[in-house]
Design a protein around this motif. Structure first.
Motif, PDB file in Angstrom:
ATOM      1  N   ASP A 103       0.841  -1.196   0.000  1.00  0.00           N
ATOM      2  CA  ASP A 103       0.000   0.000   0.000  1.00  0.00           C
ATOM      3  C   ASP A 103       0.875   1.244   0.000  1.00  0.00           C
ATOM      4  OD1 ASP A 103      -2.342  -1.454   0.098  1.00  0.00           O
ATOM      5  OD2 ASP A 103      -2.354  -1.516   2.292  1.00  0.00           O
ATOM      6  N   GLU A 104       0.569   2.168  -0.908  1.00  0.00           N
ATOM      7  CA  GLU A 104       1.336   3.414  -0.952  1.00  0.00           C
ATOM      8  C   GLU A 104       0.906   4.346   0.172  1.00  0.00           C
ATOM      9  OE1 GLU A 104       3.718   3.289  -2.642  1.00  0.00           O
ATOM     10  OE2 GLU A 104       3.282   1.943  -4.290  1.00  0.00           O
ATOM     11  N   VAL A 105      -0.351   4.206   0.596  1.00  0.00           N
ATOM     12  CA  VAL A 105      -0.864   5.070   1.658  1.00  0.00           C
ATOM     13  C   VAL A 105      -1.310   4.206   2.840  1.00  0.00           C
ATOM     14  CG1 VAL A 105      -2.605   6.775   2.293  1.00  0.00           C
ATOM     15  CG2 VAL A 105      -1.620   6.803  -0.013  1.00  0.00           C
ATOM     16  N   LEU A 106      -0.777   4.521   4.018  1.00  0.00           N
ATOM     17  CA  LEU A 106      -1.174   3.827   5.245  1.00  0.00           C
ATOM     18  C   LEU A 106      -2.059   4.769   6.049  1.00  0.00           C
ATOM     19  CD1 LEU A 106       2.330   2.456   6.359  1.00  0.00           C
ATOM     20  CD2 LEU A 106       0.547   1.173   5.189  1.00  0.00           C
ATOM     21  N   GLU A 107      -3.172   4.259   6.556  1.00  0.00           N
ATOM     22  CA  GLU A 107      -4.069   5.089   7.368  1.00  0.00           C
ATOM     23  C   GLU A 107      -4.414   4.355   8.645  1.00  0.00           C
ATOM     24  OE1 GLU A 107      -7.101   7.614   5.348  1.00  0.00           O
ATOM     25  OE2 GLU A 107      -6.746   6.236   3.676  1.00  0.00           O
ATOM     26  N   ILE A 108      -4.247   5.029   9.767  1.00  0.00           N
ATOM     27  CA  ILE A 108      -4.583   4.421  11.056  1.00  0.00           C
ATOM     28  C   ILE A 108      -4.821   5.509  12.096  1.00  0.00           C
ATOM     29  CG2 ILE A 108      -2.139   4.186  11.715  1.00  0.00           C
ATOM     30  CD1 ILE A 108      -2.948   1.561  13.152  1.00  0.00           C
ATOM     31  N   GLY A 109      -5.909   5.407  12.808  1.00  0.00           N
ATOM     32  CA  GLY A 109      -6.190   6.305  13.927  1.00  0.00           C
ATOM     33  C   GLY A 109      -6.066   7.783  13.641  1.00  0.00           C
ATOM     34  N   GLY A 110      -6.473   8.207  12.433  1.00  0.00           N
ATOM     35  CA  GLY A 110      -6.390   9.623  12.077  1.00  0.00           C
ATOM     36  C   GLY A 110      -5.050  10.046  11.505  1.00  0.00           C
ATOM     37  N   ILE A 111      -4.109   9.091  11.392  1.00  0.00           N
ATOM     38  CA  ILE A 111      -2.793   9.358  10.803  1.00  0.00           C
ATOM     39  C   ILE A 111      -2.762   8.787   9.386  1.00  0.00           C
ATOM     40  CG2 ILE A 111      -0.306   8.929  10.954  1.00  0.00           C
ATOM     41  CD1 ILE A 111      -0.672   8.564  13.995  1.00  0.00           C
TER      42      ILE A 111
ATOM     43  N   ALA B  97       4.908  10.238  -1.580  1.00  0.00           N
ATOM     44  CA  ALA B  97       5.092  11.683  -1.374  1.00  0.00           C
ATOM     45  C   ALA B  97       5.950  11.975  -0.143  1.00  0.00           C
ATOM     46  CB  ALA B  97       3.731  12.366  -1.222  1.00  0.00           C
ATOM     47  N   HIS B  98       6.231  10.919   0.651  1.00  0.00           N
ATOM     48  CA  HIS B  98       6.984  11.088   1.902  1.00  0.00           C
ATOM     49  C   HIS B  98       6.299  12.138   2.767  1.00  0.00           C
ATOM     50  CE1 HIS B  98      10.802  10.077   3.986  1.00  0.00           C
ATOM     51  NE2 HIS B  98      10.727   9.047   3.174  1.00  0.00           N
ATOM     52  N   GLN B  99       5.004  11.930   2.961  1.00  0.00           N
ATOM     53  CA  GLN B  99       4.182  12.943   3.634  1.00  0.00           C
ATOM     54  C   GLN B  99       3.320  12.284   4.713  1.00  0.00           C
ATOM     55  OE1 GLN B  99       0.558  14.493   1.543  1.00  0.00           O
ATOM     56  NE2 GLN B  99       1.738  16.377   1.452  1.00  0.00           N
ATOM     57  N   VAL B 100       3.197  12.975   5.846  1.00  0.00           N
ATOM     58  CA  VAL B 100       2.343  12.495   6.936  1.00  0.00           C
ATOM     59  C   VAL B 100       1.327  13.561   7.286  1.00  0.00           C
ATOM     60  CG1 VAL B 100       2.268  11.810   9.371  1.00  0.00           C
ATOM     61  CG2 VAL B 100       4.123  10.993   7.911  1.00  0.00           C
ATOM     62  N   LYS B 101       0.064  13.133   7.447  1.00  0.00           N
ATOM     63  CA  LYS B 101      -0.995  14.054   7.880  1.00  0.00           C
ATOM     64  C   LYS B 101      -1.683  13.482   9.113  1.00  0.00           C
ATOM     65  CE  LYS B 101      -2.048  16.035   3.328  1.00  0.00           C
ATOM     66  NZ  LYS B 101      -3.096  16.228   2.298  1.00  0.00           N
ATOM     67  N   VAL B 102      -2.029  14.375  10.031  1.00  0.00           N
ATOM     68  CA  VAL B 102      -2.813  13.998  11.203  1.00  0.00           C
ATOM     69  C   VAL B 102      -4.130  14.749  11.120  1.00  0.00           C
ATOM     70  CG1 VAL B 102      -3.001  14.111  13.707  1.00  0.00           C
ATOM     71  CG2 VAL B 102      -0.831  13.452  12.659  1.00  0.00           C
ATOM     72  N   GLU B 103      -5.212  13.996  11.011  1.00  0.00           N
ATOM     73  CA  GLU B 103      -6.554  14.587  10.827  1.00  0.00           C
ATOM     74  C   GLU B 103      -6.545  15.598   9.677  1.00  0.00           C
ATOM     75  OE1 GLU B 103      -8.742  13.079  12.241  1.00  0.00           O
ATOM     76  OE2 GLU B 103      -8.093  12.402  14.219  1.00  0.00           O
ATOM     77  N   GLY B 104      -5.836  15.254   8.599  1.00  0.00           N
ATOM     78  CA  GLY B 104      -5.821  16.095   7.399  1.00  0.00           C
ATOM     79  C   GLY B 104      -4.784  17.207   7.402  1.00  0.00           C
ATOM     80  N   LYS B 105      -4.126  17.416   8.541  1.00  0.00           N
ATOM     81  CA  LYS B 105      -3.125  18.491   8.624  1.00  0.00           C
ATOM     82  C   LYS B 105      -1.723  17.902   8.458  1.00  0.00           C
ATOM     83  CE  LYS B 105      -1.488  22.254  11.564  1.00  0.00           C
ATOM     84  NZ  LYS B 105      -1.558  22.900  12.897  1.00  0.00           N
ATOM     85  N   GLU B 106      -0.953  18.474   7.503  1.00  0.00           N
ATOM     86  CA  GLU B 106       0.372  17.938   7.215  1.00  0.00           C
ATOM     87  C   GLU B 106       1.363  18.233   8.341  1.00  0.00           C
ATOM     88  OE1 GLU B 106       3.815  18.141   3.725  1.00  0.00           O
ATOM     89  OE2 GLU B 106       1.816  18.977   3.328  1.00  0.00           O
TER      90      GLU B 106
ATOM     91  N   LEU C 270       8.025  16.376   9.284  1.00  0.00           N
ATOM     92  CA  LEU C 270       8.848  15.352   9.909  1.00  0.00           C
ATOM     93  C   LEU C 270      10.196  15.256   9.203  1.00  0.00           C
ATOM     94  CD1 LEU C 270       6.388  12.332  10.466  1.00  0.00           C
ATOM     95  CD2 LEU C 270       6.909  14.212  12.023  1.00  0.00           C
ATOM     96  N   SER C 271      11.236  14.949   9.979  1.00  0.00           N
ATOM     97  CA  SER C 271      12.542  14.684   9.375  1.00  0.00           C
ATOM     98  C   SER C 271      12.466  13.330   8.680  1.00  0.00           C
ATOM     99  CB  SER C 271      13.636  14.651  10.455  1.00  0.00           C
ATOM    100  OG  SER C 271      13.482  13.494  11.267  1.00  0.00           O
ATOM    101  N   TYR C 272      13.500  13.026   7.870  1.00  0.00           N
ATOM    102  CA  TYR C 272      13.526  11.749   7.149  1.00  0.00           C
ATOM    103  C   TYR C 272      13.442  10.581   8.128  1.00  0.00           C
ATOM    104  CZ  TYR C 272      15.174   7.949   4.179  1.00  0.00           C
ATOM    105  OH  TYR C 272      15.283   6.759   3.502  1.00  0.00           O
ATOM    106  N   LYS C 273      14.242  10.628   9.201  1.00  0.00           N
ATOM    107  CA  LYS C 273      14.273   9.525  10.165  1.00  0.00           C
ATOM    108  C   LYS C 273      12.959   9.431  10.953  1.00  0.00           C
ATOM    109  CE  LYS C 273      17.978   7.035   9.881  1.00  0.00           C
ATOM    110  NZ  LYS C 273      17.990   6.948   8.434  1.00  0.00           N
ATOM    111  N   GLU C 274      12.343  10.578  11.257  1.00  0.00           N
ATOM    112  CA  GLU C 274      11.051  10.546  11.952  1.00  0.00           C
ATOM    113  C   GLU C 274       9.992   9.888  11.076  1.00  0.00           C
ATOM    114  OE1 GLU C 274      11.889  14.621  14.560  1.00  0.00           O
ATOM    115  OE2 GLU C 274      10.638  14.701  12.755  1.00  0.00           O
ATOM    116  N   PHE C 275      10.036  10.199   9.775  1.00  0.00           N
ATOM    117  CA  PHE C 275       9.101   9.586   8.831  1.00  0.00           C
ATOM    118  C   PHE C 275       9.310   8.069   8.778  1.00  0.00           C
ATOM    119  CE2 PHE C 275       7.938   7.917   4.687  1.00  0.00           C
ATOM    120  CZ  PHE C 275       6.687   8.477   4.461  1.00  0.00           C
ATOM    121  N   GLU C 276      10.591   7.661   8.664  1.00  0.00           N
ATOM    122  CA  GLU C 276      10.913   6.228   8.602  1.00  0.00           C
ATOM    123  C   GLU C 276      10.479   5.518   9.881  1.00  0.00           C
ATOM    124  OE1 GLU C 276      13.098   4.519   5.932  1.00  0.00           O
ATOM    125  OE2 GLU C 276      11.904   6.113   5.029  1.00  0.00           O
TER     126      GLU C 276
END
Length: 226
Positions: free
Chosen positions: A128-136, A142-151, A154-160
């Motif tokens: 899956d290219e997009v993971l969704e769980i608990g509002g995340i 895109a190397h992108q994280v959103k919480v409740e729709g808000k981007e 995050l640093s590279y390591k935080e994303f990983e």
């Protein structure tokens, strides 16, 4: 999901092991060949090979000729590895049907990223290219994280780190295991690196940071209350 098979072809056993270790860690099944002749034998014997990582300079049959022969009957993705950095060599690689061309020395993590990108492009991975769980929401491409729709920024390591937690939700992960997967196995830092990153990640996630549970004396577990 069944593991995808990758054929790693290089006459240097050390190089084969290095590449294979990284691929196995990313849940691929790896076949190895030490020369061009062995590579062709293994390729013809196994119809499930999803991608070939092919060194150029090899005994018996070189990588160019292996690539040419395989291209006569198959469109399997091929990544060429070579110590040469000449543009003419790279163009030759593409002319005979290589999908990607990487010059030595290279980072194994970059190689694995190229492998995954090619397999996604050719539709061979069911990941899956997009993971969704608990509002995340995590968008890998895109190397992108959103919480409740808000981007989130995050640093590279935080994303990983977050991606690794979500992929392994509900599983207790030791600090050593996290170091091996997120910082890779040759990292010689200490576990406080992880604790520092987890603290920052929790802070950026706000209330969702509670999903990252501390397991005292061991590590962490990502858990979302249903």
């Amino acid at each position: 999901m069944e593991k995808l098979k990758i054929l790693v072809v290089d006459d240097e056993s050390r190089m084969r092991k290095l590449v294979s270790d990284f691929l196995v860690k990313q849940n691929f099944e790896v076949l190895e060949a030490a020369d061009g002749e062995e590579a062709l034998d293994k390729f013809y014997a196994d119809k499930e090979i999803a991608l070939i990582i092919l060194d150029v300079m090899m005994p018996k049959i070189n990588g160019w000729d292996v690539c040419k022969e395989i291209r006569e009957t198959s469109k399997v993705p091929i990544i060429m590895l070579t110590a040469k950095g000449e543009e003419s060599d790279e163009l030759l690689g593409f002319d005979i049907g290589a999908d990607e061309y990487i010059s030595k020395p290279f980072s194994p993590k970059i190689l694995v990223a190229r492998v995954e990108a090619i397999l996604r492009r050719t539709g061979k991975t069911g990941e899956d290219e997009v993971l969704e769980i608990g509002g995340i929401t995590i968008d890998r491409l895109a190397h992108q994280v959103k919480v409740e729709g808000k981007e989130l920024e995050l640093s590279y390591k935080e994303f990983e780190l977050l991606t690794y937690f979500v992929e392994n939700k509900g599983i207790a992960l030791s600090r050593e295991k996290i170091l091996n997967h997120v910082w890779n196995y040759d990292y010689f830092g200490d576990a406080r690196t992880i604790d520092t990153h987890v603290k920052k990640l929790r802070s950026k996630l706000g209330s969702k940071g509670e999903y990252i549970k501390t397991i005292w004396g061991m590590g962490y577990k990502f858990e979302v209350e249903e």
